[in-house]
Design a protein around this motif. Structure first.
Motif, PDB file in Angstrom:
ATOM      1  N   ASN A   3       0.823  -1.214   0.000  1.00  0.00           N
ATOM      2  CA  ASN A   3       0.000   0.000   0.000  1.00  0.00           C
ATOM      3  C   ASN A   3       0.856   1.263   0.000  1.00  0.00           C
ATOM      4  OD1 ASN A   3      -2.390  -1.422  -0.043  1.00  0.00           O
ATOM      5  ND2 ASN A   3      -2.582  -1.450   2.171  1.00  0.00           N
ATOM      6  N   VAL A   4       1.970   1.225   0.715  1.00  0.00           N
ATOM      7  CA  VAL A   4       2.866   2.389   0.761  1.00  0.00           C
ATOM      8  C   VAL A   4       3.450   2.653  -0.627  1.00  0.00           C
ATOM      9  CG1 VAL A   4       5.010   3.279   1.744  1.00  0.00           C
ATOM     10  CG2 VAL A   4       3.401   2.047   3.189  1.00  0.00           C
ATOM     11  N   VAL A   5       3.901   1.588  -1.294  1.00  0.00           N
ATOM     12  CA  VAL A   5       4.469   1.746  -2.635  1.00  0.00           C
ATOM     13  C   VAL A   5       3.393   2.215  -3.611  1.00  0.00           C
ATOM     14  CG1 VAL A   5       5.642   0.548  -4.531  1.00  0.00           C
ATOM     15  CG2 VAL A   5       6.248   0.029  -2.175  1.00  0.00           C
ATOM     16  N   LEU A   6       2.171   1.716  -3.442  1.00  0.00           N
ATOM     17  CA  LEU A   6       1.078   2.131  -4.315  1.00  0.00           C
ATOM     18  C   LEU A   6       0.743   3.610  -4.128  1.00  0.00           C
ATOM     19  CD1 LEU A   6      -1.023   1.258  -6.394  1.00  0.00           C
ATOM     20  CD2 LEU A   6      -2.530   0.673  -4.512  1.00  0.00           C
ATOM     21  N   ILE A   7       0.747   4.092  -2.895  1.00  0.00           N
ATOM     22  CA  ILE A   7       0.474   5.516  -2.652  1.00  0.00           C
ATOM     23  C   ILE A   7       1.584   6.379  -3.240  1.00  0.00           C
ATOM     24  CG2 ILE A   7       0.316   7.252  -0.818  1.00  0.00           C
ATOM     25  CD1 ILE A   7      -1.206   5.138   0.832  1.00  0.00           C
ATOM     26  N   ILE A   8       2.843   5.952  -3.070  1.00  0.00           N
ATOM     27  CA  ILE A   8       3.961   6.694  -3.671  1.00  0.00           C
ATOM     28  C   ILE A   8       3.826   6.692  -5.189  1.00  0.00           C
ATOM     29  CG2 ILE A   8       6.469   6.639  -4.024  1.00  0.00           C
ATOM     30  CD1 ILE A   8       6.688   5.550  -1.138  1.00  0.00           C
ATOM     31  N   HIS A   9       3.422   5.567  -5.751  1.00  0.00           N
ATOM     32  CA  HIS A   9       3.238   5.448  -7.197  1.00  0.00           C
ATOM     33  C   HIS A   9       2.167   6.422  -7.699  1.00  0.00           C
ATOM     34  CE1 HIS A   9       3.454   3.287 -11.010  1.00  0.00           C
ATOM     35  NE2 HIS A   9       2.148   3.172 -10.993  1.00  0.00           N
ATOM     36  N   LEU A  10       1.057   6.502  -6.982  1.00  0.00           N
ATOM     37  CA  LEU A  10      -0.016   7.420  -7.380  1.00  0.00           C
ATOM     38  C   LEU A  10       0.422   8.879  -7.257  1.00  0.00           C
ATOM     39  CD1 LEU A  10      -3.091   5.611  -5.816  1.00  0.00           C
ATOM     40  CD2 LEU A  10      -2.431   5.705  -8.216  1.00  0.00           C
ATOM     41  N   LEU A  11       1.162   9.208  -6.192  1.00  0.00           N
ATOM     42  CA  LEU A  11       1.661  10.579  -6.037  1.00  0.00           C
ATOM     43  C   LEU A  11       2.658  10.927  -7.142  1.00  0.00           C
ATOM     44  CD1 LEU A  11       2.094  10.773  -2.163  1.00  0.00           C
ATOM     45  CD2 LEU A  11       0.336  11.868  -3.561  1.00  0.00           C
ATOM     46  N   LEU A  12       3.492   9.967  -7.521  1.00  0.00           N
ATOM     47  CA  LEU A  12       4.426  10.197  -8.620  1.00  0.00           C
ATOM     48  C   LEU A  12       3.680  10.414  -9.939  1.00  0.00           C
ATOM     49  CD1 LEU A  12       7.239   7.606  -7.835  1.00  0.00           C
ATOM     50  CD2 LEU A  12       7.464  10.098  -7.870  1.00  0.00           C
ATOM     51  N   ALA A  13       2.617   9.660 -10.142  1.00  0.00           N
ATOM     52  CA  ALA A  13       1.829   9.825 -11.363  1.00  0.00           C
ATOM     53  C   ALA A  13       1.207  11.218 -11.420  1.00  0.00           C
ATOM     54  CB  ALA A  13       0.741   8.755 -11.441  1.00  0.00           C
ATOM     55  N   LEU A  14       0.644  11.672 -10.306  1.00  0.00           N
ATOM     56  CA  LEU A  14       0.052  13.014 -10.277  1.00  0.00           C
ATOM     57  C   LEU A  14       1.118  14.092 -10.453  1.00  0.00           C
ATOM     58  CD1 LEU A  14      -2.562  12.585  -7.404  1.00  0.00           C
ATOM     59  CD2 LEU A  14      -2.985  12.731  -9.868  1.00  0.00           C
ATOM     60  N   LEU A  16       3.984  13.746 -12.029  1.00  0.00           N
ATOM     61  CA  LEU A  16       4.447  13.683 -13.415  1.00  0.00           C
ATOM     62  C   LEU A  16       3.468  14.380 -14.354  1.00  0.00           C
ATOM     63  CD1 LEU A  16       6.740  12.542 -15.116  1.00  0.00           C
ATOM     64  CD2 LEU A  16       5.464  10.426 -15.315  1.00  0.00           C
ATOM     65  N   ILE A  17       2.195  14.197 -14.122  1.00  0.00           N
ATOM     66  CA  ILE A  17       1.184  14.888 -14.928  1.00  0.00           C
ATOM     67  C   ILE A  17       1.307  16.394 -14.758  1.00  0.00           C
ATOM     68  CG2 ILE A  17      -1.306  15.293 -15.147  1.00  0.00           C
ATOM     69  CD1 ILE A  17      -1.677  12.305 -14.454  1.00  0.00           C
ATOM     70  N   ALA A  18       1.459  16.843 -13.516  1.00  0.00           N
ATOM     71  CA  ALA A  18       1.549  18.283 -13.257  1.00  0.00           C
ATOM     72  C   ALA A  18       2.802  18.890 -13.895  1.00  0.00           C
ATOM     73  CB  ALA A  18       1.555  18.540 -11.754  1.00  0.00           C
ATOM     74  N   VAL A  19       3.939  18.210 -13.791  1.00  0.00           N
ATOM     75  CA  VAL A  19       5.188  18.748 -14.346  1.00  0.00           C
ATOM     76  C   VAL A  19       5.126  18.795 -15.869  1.00  0.00           C
ATOM     77  CG1 VAL A  19       7.653  18.255 -14.603  1.00  0.00           C
ATOM     78  CG2 VAL A  19       6.595  18.143 -12.374  1.00  0.00           C
ATOM     79  N   VAL A  20       4.538  17.792 -16.481  1.00  0.00           N
ATOM     80  CA  VAL A  20       4.422  17.791 -17.941  1.00  0.00           C
ATOM     81  C   VAL A  20       3.500  18.919 -18.397  1.00  0.00           C
ATOM     82  CG1 VAL A  20       3.511  16.474 -19.901  1.00  0.00           C
ATOM     83  CG2 VAL A  20       5.021  15.381 -18.260  1.00  0.00           C
ATOM     84  N   ALA A  49      15.152  22.983 -15.555  1.00  0.00           N
ATOM     85  CA  ALA A  49      14.846  22.348 -14.274  1.00  0.00           C
ATOM     86  C   ALA A  49      13.606  21.467 -14.389  1.00  0.00           C
ATOM     87  CB  ALA A  49      14.657  23.412 -13.200  1.00  0.00           C
ATOM     88  N   LEU A  50      12.613  21.927 -15.176  1.00  0.00           N
ATOM     89  CA  LEU A  50      11.394  21.134 -15.318  1.00  0.00           C
ATOM     90  C   LEU A  50      11.658  19.845 -16.081  1.00  0.00           C
ATOM     91  CD1 LEU A  50       8.536  23.722 -15.971  1.00  0.00           C
ATOM     92  CD2 LEU A  50       8.877  22.247 -14.001  1.00  0.00           C
ATOM     93  N   SER A  51      12.519  19.884 -17.092  1.00  0.00           N
ATOM     94  CA  SER A  51      12.793  18.653 -17.836  1.00  0.00           C
ATOM     95  C   SER A  51      13.588  17.669 -16.976  1.00  0.00           C
ATOM     96  CB  SER A  51      13.532  18.962 -19.137  1.00  0.00           C
ATOM     97  OG  SER A  51      14.825  19.469 -18.873  1.00  0.00           O
ATOM     98  N   LYS A  52      14.494  18.183 -16.147  1.00  0.00           N
ATOM     99  CA  LYS A  52      15.223  17.296 -15.233  1.00  0.00           C
ATOM    100  C   LYS A  52      14.274  16.675 -14.213  1.00  0.00           C
ATOM    101  CE  LYS A  52      19.750  19.488 -15.525  1.00  0.00           C
ATOM    102  NZ  LYS A  52      20.804  20.200 -14.784  1.00  0.00           N
ATOM    103  N   LEU A  53      13.343  17.485 -13.704  1.00  0.00           N
ATOM    104  CA  LEU A  53      12.358  16.977 -12.753  1.00  0.00           C
ATOM    105  C   LEU A  53      11.448  15.947 -13.421  1.00  0.00           C
ATOM    106  CD1 LEU A  53      11.210  17.162  -9.893  1.00  0.00           C
ATOM    107  CD2 LEU A  53       9.739  19.015 -10.699  1.00  0.00           C
ATOM    108  N   LEU A  57      11.045  12.160 -12.073  1.00  0.00           N
ATOM    109  CA  LEU A  57       9.743  11.586 -11.732  1.00  0.00           C
ATOM    110  C   LEU A  57       9.431  10.369 -12.601  1.00  0.00           C
ATOM    111  CD1 LEU A  57       7.570  14.784 -11.129  1.00  0.00           C
ATOM    112  CD2 LEU A  57       8.407  13.164  -9.433  1.00  0.00           C
ATOM    113  N   ALA A  58       9.805  10.422 -13.879  1.00  0.00           N
ATOM    114  CA  ALA A  58       9.546   9.292 -14.775  1.00  0.00           C
ATOM    115  C   ALA A  58      10.338   8.058 -14.344  1.00  0.00           C
ATOM    116  CB  ALA A  58       9.884   9.671 -16.205  1.00  0.00           C
TER     117      ALA A  58
END
Length: 123
Positions: A3-14, A16-20, A49-53, A57-58
């Motif tokens: 569950n912890v990895v899944l929550i981190i995964h979902l936060l990373l997805a959000l 990544l969407i925001a940075v793109v 900086a945004l492309s590095k981020l 995140l990817a």
């Protein structure tokens, strides 16, 4: 832990969407709007900086995806969907009897001798 990895995964997805979505559009779709000056065609893209981020995140997103896949594979190792059905067996180890088939009269509409007719007569 899963569950912890899944929550981190979902936060990373959000994230990544925001940075793109925050990045500036270069208009390089099908070669339109490049303007001739630099961009994706020049061979040297500016590492902002945004492309590095975005890359960070990817990579983290892919790592959590692989981790979740490994966790799910370990969790289901040696088991099958058919194993979870749990077919009940009789006391002597015989296969259970098949359910009784419906009688032919159960499938037919009620006869005129039964209660009230389904369609009222036009008398």
């Amino acid at each position: 832990m899963e569950n912890v990895v899944l929550i981190i995964h979902l936060l990373l997805a959000l994230g990544l969407i925001a940075v793109v979505l925050l990045q500036r559009s270069e208009g390089g779709g099908l070669g339109m709007g490049s303007g001739g000056g630099g961009g994706a065609i020049s061979g040297r893209a500016a590492a902002t900086a945004l492309s590095k981020l975005t890359w960070l995140l990817a990579i983290a997103f892919i790592c959590t995806s692989i981790t979740l896949t490994i966790m799910a594979a370990q969790k289901s190792a040696g088991s099958s969907v058919a194993d979870r059905i749990g077919v009940p067996q009789s006391e002597e180890g015989e296969a259970p009897a098949a359910p009784a088939a419906p009688l032919g009269s159960d499938l037919l509409p009620p006869s005129e001798g039964d209660n009230a007719p389904l369609v009222p007569s036009a008398d």
